[in-house]
Design a protein around this motif. Structure first.
Motif, PDB file in Angstrom:
ATOM      1  N   PHE A  91       0.858  -1.182   0.000  1.00 30.78           N
ATOM      2  CA  PHE A  91       0.000   0.000   0.000  1.00 30.78           C
ATOM      3  C   PHE A  91       0.898   1.237   0.000  1.00 30.78           C
ATOM      4  CE2 PHE A  91      -2.086   3.242   2.761  1.00 30.78           C
ATOM      5  CZ  PHE A  91      -3.090   3.613   1.879  1.00 30.78           C
ATOM      6  N   THR A  92       0.746   2.074  -1.024  1.00 30.19           N
ATOM      7  CA  THR A  92       1.578   3.276  -1.124  1.00 30.19           C
ATOM      8  C   THR A  92       0.762   4.554  -1.009  1.00 30.19           C
ATOM      9  OG1 THR A  92       1.457   3.051  -3.538  1.00 30.19           O
ATOM     10  CG2 THR A  92       3.422   2.200  -2.458  1.00 30.19           C
ATOM     11  N   GLY A  93      -0.496   4.523  -1.458  1.00 29.06           N
ATOM     12  CA  GLY A  93      -1.363   5.688  -1.341  1.00 29.06           C
ATOM     13  C   GLY A  93      -0.935   6.836  -2.235  1.00 29.06           C
ATOM     14  N   TYR A  94      -1.609   7.963  -2.053  1.00 31.15           N
ATOM     15  CA  TYR A  94      -1.257   9.163  -2.810  1.00 31.15           C
ATOM     16  C   TYR A  94      -1.399  10.379  -1.911  1.00 31.15           C
ATOM     17  CZ  TYR A  94      -6.146  10.689  -3.222  1.00 31.15           C
ATOM     18  OH  TYR A  94      -7.415  11.128  -2.950  1.00 31.15           O
ATOM     19  N   THR A  95      -0.718  11.440  -2.264  1.00 27.54           N
ATOM     20  CA  THR A  95      -0.825  12.700  -1.532  1.00 27.54           C
ATOM     21  C   THR A  95      -1.258  13.795  -2.494  1.00 27.54           C
ATOM     22  OG1 THR A  95       1.523  13.152  -1.939  1.00 27.54           O
ATOM     23  CG2 THR A  95       0.948  12.084   0.146  1.00 27.54           C
ATOM     24  N   ASN A  96      -1.937  14.789  -1.980  1.00 28.35           N
ATOM     25  CA  ASN A  96      -2.342  15.930  -2.803  1.00 28.35           C
ATOM     26  C   ASN A  96      -1.183  16.907  -2.929  1.00 28.35           C
ATOM     27  OD1 ASN A  96      -5.282  15.248  -1.310  1.00 28.35           O
ATOM     28  ND2 ASN A  96      -5.345  15.662  -3.489  1.00 28.35           N
ATOM     29  N   SER A  97      -0.741  17.109  -4.146  1.00 26.28           N
ATOM     30  CA  SER A  97       0.360  18.030  -4.404  1.00 26.28           C
ATOM     31  C   SER A  97      -0.095  19.104  -5.378  1.00 26.28           C
ATOM     32  CB  SER A  97       1.559  17.276  -4.990  1.00 26.28           C
ATOM     33  OG  SER A  97       2.544  18.181  -5.436  1.00 26.28           O
ATOM     34  N   LYS A  98       0.136  20.344  -5.035  1.00 28.46           N
ATOM     35  CA  LYS A  98      -0.202  21.454  -5.923  1.00 28.46           C
ATOM     36  C   LYS A  98       1.012  21.909  -6.738  1.00 28.46           C
ATOM     37  CE  LYS A  98      -4.399  21.650  -4.306  1.00 28.46           C
ATOM     38  NZ  LYS A  98      -5.553  21.213  -5.126  1.00 28.46           N
ATOM     39  N   ASN A  99       2.171  21.300  -6.452  1.00 29.35           N
ATOM     40  CA  ASN A  99       3.397  21.719  -7.128  1.00 29.35           C
ATOM     41  C   ASN A  99       3.613  20.999  -8.456  1.00 29.35           C
ATOM     42  OD1 ASN A  99       4.106  23.452  -4.963  1.00 29.35           O
ATOM     43  ND2 ASN A  99       4.877  21.678  -3.821  1.00 29.35           N
ATOM     44  N   TYR A 100       3.316  19.697  -8.474  1.00 25.31           N
ATOM     45  CA  TYR A 100       3.486  18.923  -9.702  1.00 25.31           C
ATOM     46  C   TYR A 100       2.599  17.687  -9.622  1.00 25.31           C
ATOM     47  CZ  TYR A 100       6.409  15.542  -7.189  1.00 25.31           C
ATOM     48  OH  TYR A 100       6.866  14.585  -6.321  1.00 25.31           O
ATOM     49  N   ARG A 123      -2.825  -0.515  -4.444  1.00 27.81           N
ATOM     50  CA  ARG A 123      -1.808   0.472  -4.043  1.00 27.81           C
ATOM     51  C   ARG A 123      -2.438   1.680  -3.344  1.00 27.81           C
ATOM     52  NH1 ARG A 123       3.701  -1.089  -4.450  1.00 27.81           N
ATOM     53  NH2 ARG A 123       3.926  -2.434  -6.270  1.00 27.81           N
ATOM     54  N   GLY A 124      -3.749   1.853  -3.545  1.00 26.15           N
ATOM     55  CA  GLY A 124      -4.419   3.013  -2.961  1.00 26.15           C
ATOM     56  C   GLY A 124      -4.322   4.252  -3.826  1.00 26.15           C
ATOM     57  N   LEU A 125      -4.152   4.047  -5.143  1.00 30.65           N
ATOM     58  CA  LEU A 125      -3.972   5.165  -6.069  1.00 30.65           C
ATOM     59  C   LEU A 125      -5.213   5.394  -6.925  1.00 30.65           C
ATOM     60  CD1 LEU A 125      -0.423   4.865  -7.716  1.00 30.65           C
ATOM     61  CD2 LEU A 125      -1.244   6.683  -6.240  1.00 30.65           C
ATOM     62  N   PRO A 126      -5.565   6.647  -7.188  1.00 31.62           N
ATOM     63  CA  PRO A 126      -6.544   6.928  -8.240  1.00 31.62           C
ATOM     64  C   PRO A 126      -5.894   6.653  -9.592  1.00 31.62           C
ATOM     65  CG  PRO A 126      -5.603   8.969  -7.423  1.00 31.62           C
ATOM     66  CD  PRO A 126      -5.039   7.872  -6.561  1.00 31.62           C
ATOM     67  N   PHE A 127      -6.712   6.417 -10.623  1.00 28.85           N
ATOM     68  CA  PHE A 127      -6.105   6.109 -11.917  1.00 28.85           C
ATOM     69  C   PHE A 127      -7.008   6.493 -13.078  1.00 28.85           C
ATOM     70  CE2 PHE A 127      -7.862   2.248  -9.984  1.00 28.85           C
ATOM     71  CZ  PHE A 127      -8.755   1.785 -10.944  1.00 28.85           C
ATOM     72  N   PHE A 142      -9.390  16.830 -12.140  1.00 25.45           N
ATOM     73  CA  PHE A 142      -9.921  15.641 -11.459  1.00 25.45           C
ATOM     74  C   PHE A 142      -9.113  15.342 -10.202  1.00 25.45           C
ATOM     75  CE2 PHE A 142      -9.573  11.046 -10.760  1.00 25.45           C
ATOM     76  CZ  PHE A 142     -10.902  10.696 -10.596  1.00 25.45           C
ATOM     77  N   TYR A 143      -7.801  15.373 -10.342  1.00 22.17           N
ATOM     78  CA  TYR A 143      -6.911  15.074  -9.220  1.00 22.17           C
ATOM     79  C   TYR A 143      -7.085  16.091  -8.088  1.00 22.17           C
ATOM     80  CZ  TYR A 143      -2.456  14.989  -6.678  1.00 22.17           C
ATOM     81  OH  TYR A 143      -1.497  14.968  -5.700  1.00 22.17           O
ATOM     82  N   ASP A 144      -7.165  17.369  -8.438  1.00 23.25           N
ATOM     83  CA  ASP A 144      -7.297  18.416  -7.420  1.00 23.25           C
ATOM     84  C   ASP A 144      -8.599  18.303  -6.636  1.00 23.25           C
ATOM     85  OD1 ASP A 144      -4.860  19.518  -8.024  1.00 23.25           O
ATOM     86  OD2 ASP A 144      -5.660  21.116  -9.301  1.00 23.25           O
ATOM     87  N   ASN A 145      -9.615  17.693  -7.242  1.00 21.15           N
ATOM     88  CA  ASN A 145     -10.930  17.618  -6.607  1.00 21.15           C
ATOM     89  C   ASN A 145     -11.253  16.240  -6.024  1.00 21.15           C
ATOM     90  OD1 ASN A 145     -12.400  20.331  -7.143  1.00 21.15           O
ATOM     91  ND2 ASN A 145     -11.436  19.842  -9.104  1.00 21.15           N
ATOM     92  N   LEU A 146     -10.254  15.380  -5.931  1.00 22.88           N
ATOM     93  CA  LEU A 146     -10.474  14.058  -5.348  1.00 22.88           C
ATOM     94  C   LEU A 146     -10.890  14.168  -3.883  1.00 22.88           C
ATOM     95  CD1 LEU A 146      -7.502  11.970  -6.805  1.00 22.88           C
ATOM     96  CD2 LEU A 146      -9.927  11.387  -7.011  1.00 22.88           C
ATOM     97  N   LYS A 147     -11.907  13.406  -3.519  1.00 19.84           N
ATOM     98  CA  LYS A 147     -12.384  13.386  -2.134  1.00 19.84           C
ATOM     99  C   LYS A 147     -12.102  12.055  -1.439  1.00 19.84           C
ATOM    100  CE  LYS A 147     -14.289  17.419  -2.850  1.00 19.84           C
ATOM    101  NZ  LYS A 147     -13.637  18.646  -2.350  1.00 19.84           N
ATOM    102  N   VAL A 148     -11.854  11.012  -2.211  1.00 21.27           N
ATOM    103  CA  VAL A 148     -11.675   9.677  -1.651  1.00 21.27           C
ATOM    104  C   VAL A 148     -10.272   9.531  -1.066  1.00 21.27           C
ATOM    105  CG1 VAL A 148     -10.925   8.696  -3.852  1.00 21.27           C
ATOM    106  CG2 VAL A 148     -11.931   7.206  -2.126  1.00 21.27           C
ATOM    107  N   GLU A 149     -10.176   8.831   0.062  1.00 21.16           N
ATOM    108  CA  GLU A 149      -8.893   8.613   0.724  1.00 21.16           C
ATOM    109  C   GLU A 149      -8.223   7.346   0.195  1.00 21.16           C
ATOM    110  OE1 GLU A 149      -7.525  10.659   2.868  1.00 21.16           O
ATOM    111  OE2 GLU A 149      -9.244  12.031   2.958  1.00 21.16           O
ATOM    112  N   SER A 150      -6.903   7.308   0.303  1.00 16.90           N
ATOM    113  CA  SER A 150      -6.141   6.156  -0.182  1.00 16.90           C
ATOM    114  C   SER A 150      -6.570   4.855   0.485  1.00 16.90           C
ATOM    115  CB  SER A 150      -4.645   6.371   0.060  1.00 16.90           C
ATOM    116  OG  SER A 150      -4.138   7.390  -0.748  1.00 16.90           O
ATOM    117  N   ASN A 151      -6.808   4.912   1.803  1.00 15.14           N
ATOM    118  CA  ASN A 151      -7.180   3.683   2.510  1.00 15.14           C
ATOM    119  C   ASN A 151      -8.551   3.169   2.083  1.00 15.14           C
ATOM    120  OD1 ASN A 151      -8.596   5.735   3.717  1.00 15.14           O
ATOM    121  ND2 ASN A 151      -8.088   5.179   5.822  1.00 15.14           N
TER     122      ASN A 151
END
Length: 367
Positions: free
Chosen positions: A177-186, A293-297, A331-340
């Motif tokens: 499980f790696t998950g994702y984080t919200n990044s506004k930089n890239y 992995r807990g990633l959106p795709f 789409f990525y900036d507006n994600l509401k679902v958590e990785s877990n």
């Protein structure tokens, strides 16, 4: 209960890593369901029984002609209740083998990893053309010798044979499980594949070309992990449009190396070119792995394993248009679902144990 699992894979080839992981996951699930499995893998010249060299042939053609005879002669086929075959193609030798298995009153189940597959196998090579024609002729004879076809598409019968419909499964405990984080930089995208035309990653690269022409404020990076026939074509696009600092070709990776790349990624990329082989919907293994992995795709086809409620999937059109990168960022900036939550969906629905119960029931039925 005991079965023989027959598959055309080479455990020493990087290109087969994904398939081998899938097969090993299936075998582990079978054994957890109290089904003992012997595996017989073969490549162009050799056969391996439970990891040990079983037989070597002088040529590919000798292997194709005499392999099945060798199995019947040297393996105690009578000790198996059934044979599970990952399908490659049909020819007179394969049909004869199946006929003899049925004469021994064995359950025969064939798995079709992809269906329909004719467009996937199109080639200009004469030997491949002959093989494809042979397959089209002899696969119509399988219904007399095959009990069921396992597939991941929505069919009730294929070639007159009843279908066991499964979703592609995963070995959840083997996927970090790696998950994702919200990044506004890239935005860092990742795709893992033995890259072929139906993955359609050229659509993403062409979208990146359009995106960077507009002088964007946010950097988008594409990490492509794996080898394959289309890699050189993708590299040409990258060089032609000066994307070398934005697209990274990692080659084949696994284990910690692969997990390390995932940890730096925000979204994954599934198949974007399924229309090229005539497929509008399906159930791919890679989408399940990204979920674990807990990633959106991103997907370019309708995956039947998911529902409209799964808001971590960004669907694009199943055609040749370039991918709109601005839409992906939005789409990525507006994600509401958590990785877990994404990981939990995989744990609850996509394990091989749950899927292969249907195959166990088919094996148990009386011949």
């Amino acid at each position: 209960m005991k079965i023989l699992y027959l598959a055309a894979v080479d455990e020493n080839e990087n290109k087969d890593i994904g398939v081998i992981n899938k097969i090993n996951g299936q075998i582990a699930a079978f054994e957890s369901l109290n089904i003992n499995v012997d595996k017989l893998f073969y490549n162009s010249h050799q056969m391996f029984f439970n990891g040990e060299l079983f037989y070597s042939f002088n040529t590919h053609y000798n292997r194709r002609i005499f392999m099945y005879e060798r199995i019947l002669k040297d393996l105690k086929v009578g000790s198996y209740q059934g044979v599970y075959i990952r399908y490659t193609s049909s020819d007179p030798f394969f049909v004869s083998f199946l006929k003899k298995l049925k004469g021994l009153r064995k359950k025969v189940i064939i798995e079709l990893p992809t269906y329909p597959y004719d467009r996937e196998r199109e080639s200009t090579k004469l030997t491949t053309k002959i093989s494809n024609i042979t397959d089209k002729i002899y696969r119509n004879l399988l219904k007399s010798h095959v009990d069921n076809i396992v597939t991941f598409m929505n069919y009730d019968y294929i070639w007159g044979i009843p279908v066991i419909k499964l979703q592609n499964g995963i070995s959840i405990e083997q996927i970090d499980f790696t998950g994702y984080t919200n990044s506004k930089n890239y935005l860092s995208l990742i795709a893992v594949a033995n890259v072929s035309k139906w993955h359609g990653y050229d659509r993403l690269l062409n979208g990146m070309v359009d995106y960077y022409r507009s002088n964007p404020k946010r950097k988008v990076i594409f990490n492509l992990v794996g080898d394959g026939d289309e890699i050189d074509n993708l590299k040409e696009i990258v060089i032609k449009h000066n994307l070398q600092d934005k697209v990274v070709f990692h080659g084949a990776k696994s284990g910690r190396d692969l997990t390390g790349i995932f940890k730096k990624s925000h979204m994954a990329v599934g198949s974007l070119g399924m229309h090229r082989i005539g497929i509008e919907q399906g159930s791919t293994l890679k989408a399940k792995e990204y979920t674990a992995r807990g990633l959106p795709f991103i997907l370019g086809y309708q995956d039947t394993s998911f529902s409209q409620k799964d808001k971590f999937i960004y669907y694009i059109s199943n055609n040749e248009t370039s991918i709109n990168i601005d839409n992906i960022i939005s789409f990525y900036d507006n994600l509401k679902v958590e990785s877990n939550e994404i990981r939990a969906l995989a744990e609850q629905n996509f394990t091989w144990n749950k899927q292969l119960i249907k195959v166990k029931e088919a094996l148990k039925t009386t011949l």
